[in-house]
Design a protein around this motif. Structure first.
Motif, PDB file in Angstrom:
ATOM      1  N   ALA A   1      43.527  34.551  33.615  1.00  9.63           N
ATOM      2  CA  ALA A   1      44.559  34.415  34.640  1.00  9.63           C
ATOM      3  C   ALA A   1      44.762  35.733  35.375  1.00  9.63           C
ATOM      4  CB  ALA A   1      45.879  33.960  34.003  1.00  9.63           C
ATOM      5  N   GLY A   2      44.798  35.678  36.695  1.00 11.46           N
ATOM      6  CA  GLY A   2      45.059  36.855  37.508  1.00 11.46           C
ATOM      7  C   GLY A   2      43.834  37.707  37.790  1.00 11.46           C
ATOM      8  N   VAL A   3      42.674  37.331  37.249  1.00 11.44           N
ATOM      9  CA  VAL A   3      41.447  38.083  37.488  1.00 11.44           C
ATOM     10  C   VAL A   3      40.521  37.270  38.394  1.00 11.44           C
ATOM     11  CG1 VAL A   3      39.412  39.144  36.426  1.00 11.44           C
ATOM     12  CG2 VAL A   3      41.623  39.219  35.252  1.00 11.44           C
ATOM     13  N   ARG A   4      40.130  37.875  39.512  1.00 11.84           N
ATOM     14  CA  ARG A   4      39.267  37.183  40.464  1.00 11.84           C
ATOM     15  C   ARG A   4      37.845  37.092  39.926  1.00 11.84           C
ATOM     16  NH1 ARG A   4      41.096  41.148  44.145  1.00 11.84           N
ATOM     17  NH2 ARG A   4      38.897  41.729  44.405  1.00 11.84           N
ATOM     18  N   PRO A   5      37.071  36.108  40.354  1.00 11.32           N
ATOM     19  CA  PRO A   5      35.683  35.965  39.890  1.00 11.32           C
ATOM     20  C   PRO A   5      34.832  37.201  40.136  1.00 11.32           C
ATOM     21  CG  PRO A   5      36.386  33.955  40.984  1.00 11.32           C
ATOM     22  CD  PRO A   5      37.486  34.952  41.186  1.00 11.32           C
ATOM     23  N   ASP A   6      35.014  37.864  41.303  1.00  3.77           N
ATOM     24  CA  ASP A   6      34.204  39.056  41.577  1.00  3.77           C
ATOM     25  C   ASP A   6      34.560  40.190  40.622  1.00  3.77           C
ATOM     26  OD1 ASP A   6      36.685  39.039  43.010  1.00  3.77           O
ATOM     27  OD2 ASP A   6      36.041  40.809  44.107  1.00  3.77           O
ATOM     28  N   GLN A   7      35.850  40.301  40.270  1.00  2.96           N
ATOM     29  CA  GLN A   7      36.262  41.331  39.310  1.00  2.96           C
ATOM     30  C   GLN A   7      35.699  41.045  37.917  1.00  2.96           C
ATOM     31  OE1 GLN A   7      40.494  40.908  39.830  1.00  2.96           O
ATOM     32  NE2 GLN A   7      40.618  42.593  41.307  1.00  2.96           N
ATOM     33  N   GLN A   8      35.709  39.771  37.563  1.00  2.00           N
ATOM     34  CA  GLN A   8      35.178  39.376  36.260  1.00  2.00           C
ATOM     35  C   GLN A   8      33.674  39.644  36.194  1.00  2.00           C
ATOM     36  OE1 GLN A   8      36.475  35.453  35.325  1.00  2.00           O
ATOM     37  NE2 GLN A   8      36.152  35.668  33.137  1.00  2.00           N
ATOM     38  N   PHE A   9      32.984  39.390  37.295  1.00  2.00           N
ATOM     39  CA  PHE A   9      31.542  39.596  37.353  1.00  2.00           C
ATOM     40  C   PHE A   9      31.211  41.097  37.268  1.00  2.00           C
ATOM     41  CE2 PHE A   9      27.407  39.729  39.658  1.00  2.00           C
ATOM     42  CZ  PHE A   9      26.702  38.862  38.840  1.00  2.00           C
ATOM     43  N   ILE A  10      32.011  41.927  37.927  1.00  2.00           N
ATOM     44  CA  ILE A  10      31.817  43.382  37.861  1.00  2.00           C
ATOM     45  C   ILE A  10      31.927  43.873  36.424  1.00  2.00           C
ATOM     46  CG2 ILE A  10      32.822  45.621  38.480  1.00  2.00           C
ATOM     47  CD1 ILE A  10      33.618  44.379  41.173  1.00  2.00           C
ATOM     48  N   LYS A  11      32.909  43.353  35.699  1.00  2.00           N
ATOM     49  CA  LYS A  11      33.099  43.742  34.297  1.00  2.00           C
ATOM     50  C   LYS A  11      31.893  43.338  33.454  1.00  2.00           C
ATOM     51  CE  LYS A  11      35.463  45.088  30.604  1.00  2.00           C
ATOM     52  NZ  LYS A  11      34.594  44.659  29.510  1.00  2.00           N
ATOM     53  N   ILE A  12      31.335  42.175  33.717  1.00  2.00           N
ATOM     54  CA  ILE A  12      30.162  41.708  32.968  1.00  2.00           C
ATOM     55  C   ILE A  12      28.963  42.603  33.259  1.00  2.00           C
ATOM     56  CG2 ILE A  12      28.493  39.815  32.764  1.00  2.00           C
ATOM     57  CD1 ILE A  12      30.889  37.898  33.317  1.00  2.00           C
ATOM     58  N   VAL A  13      28.752  42.943  34.536  1.00  2.00           N
ATOM     59  CA  VAL A  13      27.643  43.824  34.917  1.00  2.00           C
ATOM     60  C   VAL A  13      27.829  45.207  34.301  1.00  2.00           C
ATOM     61  CG1 VAL A  13      26.517  44.997  36.853  1.00  2.00           C
ATOM     62  CG2 VAL A  13      27.110  42.576  37.048  1.00  2.00           C
ATOM     63  N   TYR A  14      29.061  45.689  34.314  1.00  2.00           N
ATOM     64  CA  TYR A  14      29.363  47.002  33.715  1.00  2.00           C
ATOM     65  C   TYR A  14      28.997  46.998  32.227  1.00  2.00           C
ATOM     66  CZ  TYR A  14      32.197  50.661  31.512  1.00  2.00           C
ATOM     67  OH  TYR A  14      32.606  51.714  30.755  1.00  2.00           O
ATOM     68  N   ASP A  15      29.439  45.984  31.498  1.00  2.00           N
ATOM     69  CA  ASP A  15      29.153  45.903  30.062  1.00  2.00           C
ATOM     70  C   ASP A  15      27.655  45.861  29.795  1.00  2.00           C
ATOM     71  OD1 ASP A  15      31.834  45.941  29.449  1.00  2.00           O
ATOM     72  OD2 ASP A  15      32.022  43.767  29.263  1.00  2.00           O
ATOM     73  N   GLU A  16      26.934  45.135  30.642  1.00  2.00           N
ATOM     74  CA  GLU A  16      25.488  45.018  30.440  1.00  2.00           C
ATOM     75  C   GLU A  16      24.770  46.324  30.790  1.00  2.00           C
ATOM     76  OE1 GLU A  16      22.276  43.300  28.894  1.00  2.00           O
ATOM     77  OE2 GLU A  16      24.325  42.508  28.874  1.00  2.00           O
ATOM     78  N   LEU A  17      25.259  47.039  31.807  1.00  2.00           N
ATOM     79  CA  LEU A  17      24.687  48.345  32.139  1.00  2.00           C
ATOM     80  C   LEU A  17      24.838  49.308  30.958  1.00  2.00           C
ATOM     81  CD1 LEU A  17      25.900  48.987  35.824  1.00  2.00           C
ATOM     82  CD2 LEU A  17      23.529  48.751  35.062  1.00  2.00           C
ATOM     83  N   VAL A  18      26.014  49.296  30.353  1.00  2.00           N
ATOM     84  CA  VAL A  18      26.266  50.157  29.193  1.00  2.00           C
ATOM     85  C   VAL A  18      25.327  49.786  28.051  1.00  2.00           C
ATOM     86  CG1 VAL A  18      27.953  50.809  27.436  1.00  2.00           C
ATOM     87  CG2 VAL A  18      28.666  50.594  29.819  1.00  2.00           C
ATOM     88  N   ALA A  19      25.147  48.481  27.818  1.00  2.00           N
ATOM     89  CA  ALA A  19      24.281  48.020  26.728  1.00  2.00           C
ATOM     90  C   ALA A  19      22.831  48.444  26.969  1.00  2.00           C
ATOM     91  CB  ALA A  19      24.374  46.502  26.599  1.00  2.00           C
ATOM     92  N   VAL A  20      22.368  48.332  28.214  1.00  2.00           N
ATOM     93  CA  VAL A  20      20.993  48.690  28.555  1.00  2.00           C
ATOM     94  C   VAL A  20      20.743  50.178  28.334  1.00  2.00           C
ATOM     95  CG1 VAL A  20      19.418  49.005  30.517  1.00  2.00           C
ATOM     96  CG2 VAL A  20      20.508  46.801  30.141  1.00  2.00           C
ATOM     97  N   MET A  21      21.738  51.009  28.659  1.00  2.00           N
ATOM     98  CA  MET A  21      21.550  52.462  28.565  1.00  2.00           C
ATOM     99  C   MET A  21      21.854  53.024  27.181  1.00  2.00           C
ATOM    100  SD  MET A  21      22.715  53.898  32.306  1.00  2.00           S
ATOM    101  CE  MET A  21      24.328  53.104  32.375  1.00  2.00           C
TER     102      MET A  21
END
Length: 483
Positions: free
Chosen positions: A66-86
């Motif tokens: 609730a209160g989180v836009r889809p683009d914001q949620q997607f950014i968080k997912i990409v961020y987490d995956e970038l951290v995992a990759v590195m």
């Protein structure tokens, strides 16, 4: 660095704005943009494929918050995956149970290995660890002289036996010298080649057997993109390395090396070189780099840079002067010079959330404004620097400063007027009107308790015409004020 990648990723978020939730349909355009961004950044193809699939699965399986836009949620997912990759987290250097810890430096010629050796020694000295450098590169002209010069520059001893002794023997005697001196760490600088060859690998293998290092660090040029990952893998398979140092990360690197090394080679990035100066070496933190890539800044690194340059007593004195509206031109000069010591203005602005989009033209204008203000202040007398009011009430003094600095009378008048306005604003900030740099308050903040306006902001002395006008209302960022 990573500007092109950040711009590409931003266009991916735009495709999700205005949507109610993430779905199989609307995520395709976003994933396509992310894929293009990574490929253009020269990330390894297999890494890209795995990355995109992981993001897709996590995005489609993400619960709607609730209160989180889809683009914001997607950014968080990409961020987490970038951290995992590195690599999830920073992996510190190993330390031997019995001194000295031995670090073997390897790499191709031209990657910046000898300079990285000195940078690492300086980094360890800042951690109160004593170091001895060992010069075993007897092939490259002036390689030993370069290490001797760098060692003298950072006040770290260098062991060398000239160019006629076998590198394995130099390394062996270097370790013995380190034990004799009682140093914590011995760093062995080895010879590089223009490409991987049997002779280099054999020599590295022999040195490794002779000194049994606790760390074998491969120095890799980040400008080589995904080839850096392949190089790391090749070295690891043939001699066995424990980590990598990516150099030239401040250059025109597209990000492929940082995003590929861990996944392809299996070895962590431990440090990154972000400039030519010996101070320009940073521990590699995947989460911080992911934040920079996504345009979120890197406040922790900014804070650490500030803490390295700030004297606690000076900071407390500066805070007091700001609160009492006694901040003068001498203080202003001190703070601008401290800012320069922290790095380039552009590099610092990239670490501040929301400031990553400042153009080179704006940065150049900011640098020019700093120089203009500094030249006028340098033409003032000691009394005028300590008491700006003397200039405010004396046209003849302003005229003399203008003539001495090569500027117009109007420029000096504007500098004094803007400075007094800035001093008043800083006093209000210091008294709680606005927060200062997060995590530092009035003790560690090099700009005092309330912060210091940057070039182009309202009230900045010596700024462009109109800079002193009331600034436009901006959205307030949590925990961050005017720097």
């Amino acid at each position: 660095m990573f500007d092109a990648l950040a711009d590409r990723l931003e266009s991916a978020w735009k495709s999700l704005r205005g949507q109610d939730k993430i779905s199989e349909t609307n995520i395709q355009d976003a994933l396509r943009e992310v894929r293009r961004a990574l490929l253009e950044a020269d990330v390894n193809l297999q890494v890209v494929k795995t990355f995109i699939e992981e993001v897709r699965q996590r995005a489609l399986g993400a619960e709607v918050v609730a209160g989180v836009r889809p683009d914001q949620q997607f950014i968080k997912i990409v961020y987490d995956e970038l951290v995992a990759v590195m690599g999830e987290s920073n992996i510190p250097l190993a330390q031997a149970s019995q001194a000295p810890t031995v670090i073997l430096m390897a790499g191709l010629q031209g990657a910046g290995k000898t300079t990285a050796t000195a940078k690492l020694a300086l980094h360890l000295r800042k951690e109160n660890r004593t170091t001895l450098l060992v010069a075993t590169d007897i092939y490259r002209p002036a390689a030993i002289d370069q290490l001797l010069t760098l060692g003298k520059q950072i006040n770290v001893p260098v062991f060398e036996l000239g160019t006629e002794v076998n590198p394995v023997e130099i390394a062996r005697q270097g370790i013995a010298k380190g034990r004799e001196l009682g140093v914590d760490t011995v760093i062995v600088d080895t010879a590089g080649r223009l490409q991987i060859d049997a002779d280099m690998m054999a020599e590295l293998g022999d040195i490794k057997k002779a000194v049994t290092p606790d760390e074998v660090l491969l120095v890799v040029d980040a400008m080589t993109g995904q080839e850096a990952a392949n190089l790391t893998q090749a070295f690891h398979e043939q001699i066995g390395i424990t980590g990598a140092i990516l150099t030239k990360m401040d250059g025109d690197t597209r990000g492929g090396a940082a995003l590929s090394v861990r996944q392809i080679s299996g070895q962590p990035i431990k440090f990154i070189g972000v400039g030519e100066k010996v101070e320009a070496l940073q521990p590699f933190y995947p989460d911080r780099l992911a934040s920079r890539i996504l345009g979120m800044g890197d406040v922790l690194t900014l804070v650490e840079k500030a803490q390295e340059e700030v004297d606690l007593a000076d900071a407390e004195n500066m805070t007091r002067k700001i609160l009492e509206a006694q901040f003068d031109f001498n203080d202003f000069l001190k703070q601008t010079r401290l800012l320069k010591n922290m790095g380039s203005l552009g590099g610092i602005m990239k670490l501040i959330p929301g400031m990553g989009k400042i153009s080179n033209e704006q940065l150049e204008q900011g640098e020019s404004q700093l120089k203009r203000a500094e030249s006028m202040i340098n033409s003032m007398t000691r009394e005028e620097r300590q008491n700006p009011q003397l200039l405010a009430s004396s046209p003849s003094r302003k005229k003399r400063v203008a003539q001495g600095s090569g500027h117009q009378l109007e420029d000096v008048a504007k500098l004094v007027s803007d400075f007094q306005r800035m001093r008043s604003m800083m006093q209000q900030m210091g008294q709680g009107g606005m927060p200062g740099m997060p995590g530092l308050g009035g003790l560690g903040n090099p700009f005092g308790g309330g912060g210091m306006p940057m070039p182009g902001q309202g009230g900045y002395p010596g700024g462009r015409p109109g800079a002193a006008k009331k600034p436009k209302k901006q959205k307030k960022r949590k925990g961050f004020g005017v720097l």
